[in-house]
Design a protein around this motif. Structure first.
Motif, short mmCIF file in Angstrom:
data_model
loop_
_atom_site.label_atom_id
_atom_site.label_comp_id
_atom_site.label_asym_id
_atom_site.label_seq_id
_atom_site.Cartn_x
_atom_site.Cartn_y
_atom_site.Cartn_z
N ARG A 140 55.93 -19.48 -31.71
CA ARG A 140 54.62 -19.67 -31.36
C ARG A 140 53.85 -18.32 -32.18
O ARG A 140 53.95 -17.38 -31.37
CB ARG A 140 54.31 -19.89 -30.08
N HIS A 141 52.83 -18.48 -32.22
CA HIS A 141 52.17 -17.30 -33.49
C HIS A 141 50.42 -17.47 -34.22
O HIS A 141 50.82 -18.68 -34.39
CB HIS A 141 53.02 -16.56 -34.57
N LYS A 142 50.34 -15.81 -33.90
CA LYS A 142 49.18 -16.04 -35.34
C LYS A 142 49.11 -15.11 -35.65
O LYS A 142 47.77 -14.97 -36.77
CB LYS A 142 47.80 -17.00 -34.68
N ALA A 143 49.88 -15.07 -36.81
CA ALA A 143 50.20 -13.60 -37.76
C ALA A 143 50.15 -14.08 -38.36
O ALA A 143 50.57 -14.86 -39.77
CB ALA A 143 51.57 -12.99 -37.13
N PRO A 144 49.13 -13.66 -39.61
CA PRO A 144 48.56 -14.49 -41.11
C PRO A 144 49.58 -14.28 -41.68
O PRO A 144 49.65 -15.15 -42.41
CB PRO A 144 47.13 -13.58 -40.96
N GLN A 145 50.62 -12.95 -41.95
CA GLN A 145 50.80 -12.82 -43.25
C GLN A 145 52.41 -12.89 -42.21
O GLN A 145 53.79 -12.80 -43.77
CB GLN A 145 51.25 -11.04 -43.40
#
Length: 310
Positions: A140-145
């Protein structure tokens, strides 16, 4: 990211038994969600993770915590992440792997024991475990790269079936979630080391053994040059400017590598390039004259043909 099913299996070169997960289960913050809303991990995803681990949690919330990266809460106030469980799992794995290699190799001295332990619990080995078992699908993350970085690692690790020994740079989050899940199991099982080891031993199979343990390219390069009485210098002062590291043997450029993210990886790749070139030249010399003394200085013209390892 929670259970992200592959849209095109041909573009996902991984071994995994994970079932497809519905799109609505993978969305982090729906358009209709109230401000500050952070969804819980679905019961289906928790069960799927337990199936991979072969362990049923008494406290199901530990699964969610173990797979939640700090970026998942953006732009809202941060909540619980995997960091504390990662800390716990890191310590447990170090202890358990120390015990394993000590028991398995009864006469091995501390140096090789340390290398064996490190190879089985380092960032690359644990990252391989994460992608081989499909655990990254539940992150579960929102790190774009991050997704792109994971994909690159999966493609590159195919070149090294066991371990690259410092040539690859896997995303740290992959090893983090393996450590955090082991930490969660250790905590959930009332600090049962045997249960934590059982799960990890199955996940990490096969472990790196003395027979499959590789050498770090920098160490191997210095050993090679010491045996053949050659001077070696690794030039990395210019990395901040041109991202390049060079290897000089007896003053001649023999290998170089460019890598933007980490100087250490560029250094390791440059050392590997130099090793490959030296072994190639040595092989040619031995072929031309079996009786030749291989410790004699290499031909300057041969050394001048430097190679690049990208």
């Amino acid at each position: 990211m929670a259970a992200d099913a592959a849209a095109d299996e041909d573009n996902q070169p991984r071994q995994s038994t994970m079932p497809p997960v519905a799109k609505e289960q993978r969305e982090h913050h729906g358009k209709d969600a109230p401000p500050g809303f952070v969804p819980r991990m679905s019961a289906e995803d928790v069960s799927a993770v337990e199936a991979v681990l072969g362990y049923a949690f008494a406290d199901k919330s530990l699964v969610e915590q173990a797979l939640t990266h700090g970026s998942f809460y953006y732009p809202y106030r941060p909540g619980e992440t995997y960091e504390r469980l990662e800390y716990l799992g890191d310590g447990v794995l170090t202890c358990l792997m120390s015990r394993e290699v000590f028991r398995t190799y009864r006469t091995l001295p501390p140096g090789p024991l340390t290398r064996l332990r490190a190879a089985n619990v380092d960032k690359e080995k644990l990252a391989r475990v994460a992608v081989a078992r499909g655990l990254d699908r539940f992150l579960r993350h929102k790190a774009p790269q991050l997704e792109g970085q994971i994909h690159v690692f999966i493609e590159e690790m195919c070149m090294y079936p066991v371990h690259s020994n410092g040539l690859l740079d896997p995303p740290k989050v992959l090893s983090d979630i393996v450590e955090s899940l082991i930490g969660a199991i250790y905590f959930d099982s009332n600090f049962n080391q045997e249960e934590a080891w059982r799960v990890f031993r199955n996940l990490a199979d096969p472990l790196i053994s003395l027979e499959t343990l590789g050498k770090h390219p920098v160490s191997e390069l210095f050993e090679f040059c010491q045996k053949t009485r050659r001077g070696v210098k690794i030039v990395k002062d210019e990395w901040d400017k041109n991202l390049k590291v060079e290897v000089l043997i007896d003053g001649e450029l023999v290998g170089s590598a460019t890598y933007a993210q980490k100087k250490e990886i560029a250094q390791n790749r440059a050392a590997k390039a130099a090793l490959d070139k030296l072994k190639e030249i040595m092989g040619q010399c031995q072929t031309e004259s079996v009786s030749a003394d291989v410790s004699e200085p290499l031909d300057r013209l041969d050394l001048a043909g430097a190679i690049k390892y990208q």
